[in-house]
Each structure stands twice: as C-alpha cells, then as structure tokens.
Design an enzyme around this catalytic site. Structure first.
Site, PDB file in Angstrom:
ATOM      1  CG  ASP A 179      12.541  85.776  -6.908  1.00  0.00           C
ATOM      2  OD1 ASP A 179      12.023  85.047  -6.037  1.00  0.00           O
ATOM      3  OD2 ASP A 179      11.867  86.456  -7.715  1.00  0.00           O
ATOM      4  CB  ILE A 183      -1.575  70.890   6.921  1.00  0.00           C
ATOM      5  CG1 ILE A 183      -0.941  72.133   6.285  1.00  0.00           C
ATOM      6  CG2 ILE A 183      -3.093  70.974   6.793  1.00  0.00           C
ATOM      7  CD1 ILE A 183      -1.275  72.314   4.806  1.00  0.00           C
ATOM      8  CB  ALA A 232       2.158  61.489   3.627  1.00  0.00           C
ATOM      9  CE1 TYR A 286       4.200  70.195  -2.686  1.00  0.00           C
ATOM     10  CE2 TYR A 286       3.973  72.492  -3.359  1.00  0.00           C
ATOM     11  CZ  TYR A 286       3.507  71.398  -2.662  1.00  0.00           C
ATOM     12  OH  TYR A 286       2.343  71.479  -1.941  1.00  0.00           O
ATOM     13  CB  SER A 287       3.663  72.565  -8.388  1.00  0.00           C
ATOM     14  OG  SER A 287       4.584  72.957  -9.382  1.00  0.00           O
ATOM     15  CB  THR A 314      -0.648  72.505  -3.385  1.00  0.00           C
ATOM     16  OG1 THR A 314      -0.248  73.862  -3.542  1.00  0.00           O
ATOM     17  CG2 THR A 314       0.016  71.689  -4.490  1.00  0.00           C
ATOM     18  CG  ASP A 315      -2.784  77.458  -4.423  1.00  0.00           C
ATOM     19  OD1 ASP A 315      -1.686  76.962  -4.083  1.00  0.00           O
ATOM     20  OD2 ASP A 315      -3.122  78.607  -4.087  1.00  0.00           O
ATOM     21  CD  GLU A 316       3.140  75.993  -4.468  1.00  0.00           C
ATOM     22  OE1 GLU A 316       4.142  75.735  -5.153  1.00  0.00           O
ATOM     23  OE2 GLU A 316       3.178  76.182  -3.239  1.00  0.00           O
ATOM     24  NE  ARG A 328      14.825  82.376   6.116  1.00  0.00           N
ATOM     25  CZ  ARG A 328      15.510  82.772   5.061  1.00  0.00           C
ATOM     26  NH1 ARG A 328      14.927  82.895   3.872  1.00  0.00           N
ATOM     27  NH2 ARG A 328      16.802  83.070   5.178  1.00  0.00           N
ATOM     28  CD  GLN A 329      10.495  86.038   6.156  1.00  0.00           C
ATOM     29  OE1 GLN A 329      11.404  86.805   6.499  1.00  0.00           O
ATOM     30  NE2 GLN A 329      10.686  85.098   5.232  1.00  0.00           N
ATOM     31  CE  LYS A 375       0.208  67.348  -2.999  1.00  0.00           C
ATOM     32  NZ  LYS A 375      -0.160  66.255  -2.033  1.00  0.00           N
TER      33      LYS A 375
END
Length: 329
Positions: free
Chosen positions: A267, A12, A76, A145-146, A118-120, A188-189, A149
């Site tokens: 998963d 980003i 960052a 991670y979330s 982030t929205d997470e 990735r996909q 943040k």
C-alpha cells in the site's frame, strides 16, 4: 477570446484544450507546459495552438504570455502522490512557486484567472461516513502533493482578497479519460491488461475515489469561468464513488478477463481512505450536470481509447512498471 492554459500538455489540460477548440471555435489557445514526463506534445497533435515550452515558475516566461491573454486557466501542477513521497521538491516548486508566479502576473496585467485544484486538500473521509467534501470543509492534506495544492489554493484566495485578483477556484474529484499518463491508477490497470500483465491493487483496495470523466470536469471549468462568482471555490464531482478494488475488477470484466485476475501489492504510505464531493452549488447555481453519469460507460470509452492509441502509451510502459516494481508496487 485569448486563452492561456498552463499545463496544457498534461492529462486534464490537454483534454481542456481539445474541448475548448471544439466547443469554442473563436478561442485562440496558448499552452505553457514544461513538457516533463507527464506532458506530451503528442497529446496536442493536430491542434491549432501555440505551444510554449517553459517553467510556470519562471516569471520571464509567464509574464508576457499572461499579458496577451484574456483568461488564464491554471492546470500546471505536479500531481502524482507516489512521486511526491519520493521527492517533494518539484511539487513545492511547481505547485506553490508556480502558482505564486502566475498570480503575480495576473495581478500586474488584470487578467482573469481560474485555478484548478483537487479534493485531496481536504484529507479523507471514513468509509462509513455519509459526509461529503464541501467548499467549507477544513483543509487537512496528508501528502506533499495535497499540501502543496492546499498552499496554492490559499495563495489564490489571499491574492483575491488582498489585491483584488479576479480569480475563481475549483477542487475536483479523481478524473479519468483519454491522454492520462499510465502511472495513474486507471490507465495503469487498463494498459497492464492490454499488455498481458496482471493489474496491481494497493493494499486491500478498499479505498474509495469519486470518479469523474475529464470531459465533464472541463465542461464545469468553463461554466465557472463564464458564470462563476469571483473569489468563490466550486467543487466538481459526478457522484462516482467506487472502491479501487471494484474499479480493477470492472476493468478486467470489460476487457473480457477474470475479475479476480489481479495482484495485491504494498500500500501507499498514508493512503487516503475515501474522497467524496458535494457538487450541489455548481449544479444549482451554474446549471452544470455531468454527461458521463454511468461510470461503466465512461470506463468503456476510456478503455477503447487506450486500445486504439497504443502508440501514445507504449513507449513509457516498461519504464513505469519497472519503477513500480522497485518499490514492490
């Protein structure tokens, strides 16, 4: 205007730098980036920017750069959920300690700050829940991670209230577009198909993400810097909800393949089910609107970029897939 972009060689951030130089030719941009695996000099190739290789948590590096800036845009961060489950420490170091270091520098020098998040941090929503995240949704992070943040967001809010730091915050939905590291879901996909591999879908693939093109996200960031209210949090989303399964199938379709030609894999532990952003205040108060309203068109452009820029992603591909294969993903 002198702009310091932390994490400006990442996905980003690099797009933000490119967009800034195109749309604001008077801007003087300095990038601070540690150039870990997710940051790339190639993402800034050909740009008239100063690139400083360094750690955002290192006061001796950060302070003189902030002293020279009119605004700091703080991208960052360590950001890949799977990596945070494997080793949380880099996420604490960069996301929490790094944000603290930036805050102390902008406090010392009276520099304007915009903090990217982030929205997470809000956790997740049920698939059949009509609700969306808003700036008043309680935080409920579910991964290292979330949670880091979320911690960084709270630091920014505290420094605004306690020390009068001139900062705004934004929490965005899932970005996609050029220069995104191929460990992430969409690239990735795409690169799997381009490389003759089958795409991989975590679990049943029913998890829903609210997709936004990176150019739309970064346009919103500048609107917030220019016209946003100090201390406010703005949510950035483009009403792009789509299941992971539908995204994989659309990638295959757009690349001329059978939409069912993918593998279900293990998963992610604690995989959030649904994210959805209410960006009403951003649109109503600041006049922002997404340009890529059609996800199919935005994904088509993104696929074309990865097809045309194989030299950018090819050197990383085998190692990324080997890492996933080791975990059954």
């Amino acid at each position: 205007m002198r702009v310091l972009v932390t994490g400006g060689a990442g996905f980003i951030g690099a797009n933000f730098v490119r967009q800034t130089l195109t749309e604001r030719p008077d801007a003087q941009v300095t990038v601070l980036d540690k150039l870990t695996y997710a940051g790339s000099r190639q993402s800034l190739a050909g740009l008239d920017v100063e690139l400083v290789e360094g750690d955002v948590a290192d006061r001796d590096v950060v302070d003189p750069l902030v002293a020279q800036a009119d605004v700091v845009v703080h991208f960052a961060a360590e950001s890949h959920n799977d990596n945070s489950l494997n080793d949380p420490w880099p996420f604490v170091h960069t996301n929490v300690v790094g944000t603290f270091t930036v805050l102390e520098a902008v406090r010392r020098h009276g520099t304007r700050l915009h903090h990217i998040s982030t929205d997470e941090v809000y956790g997740d929503l049920e698939l059949d829940d009509p609700a969306k995240f808003t700036a008043t949704t309680p935080y409920n992070p579910s991964s290292p991670y979330s949670s880091t943040k979320a911690g960084s967001d709270m630091l920014v809010r505290a420094w605004v209230r306690s020390f009068g730091v001139a900062a705004t915050l934004s929490n965005c939905s899932n970005n996609y577009g050029p220069y995104q590291h191929i460990e992430k879901f969409i690239p990735r996909q795409i690169t799997n198909v381009l490389d003759g591999r089958r795409p991989k879908l975590y679990g049943a693939g029913l998890n829903v993400r609210d997709w936004i093109h990176v150019a739309d996200h970064n346009a919103a960031v500048w609107d917030i810097i220019d016209r946003g209210q100090v201390g406010r949090t703005y949510l950035i989303g483009a009403d792009g909800e789509m299941s992971n399964k539908a995204v994989v199938e659309l990638v295959l379709e757009l690349l001329g393949k059978d939409p069912g030609d993918y593998d279900h894999v293990a998963d992610r532990p604690g995989h959030d089910m649904r994210y959805a952003i209410d960006s009403g205040p951003l649109r109503e108060e600041l006049g922002w609107e997404p340009r890529f309203r059609d996800f199919r068109a935005g994904l088509t452009d993104t696929i074309a970029w990865y097809r045309d820029n194989e030299a950018w992603w090819r050197p990383q591909k085998d190692a990324v897939e080997a890492k996933y294969a080791a975990t059954g993903q």
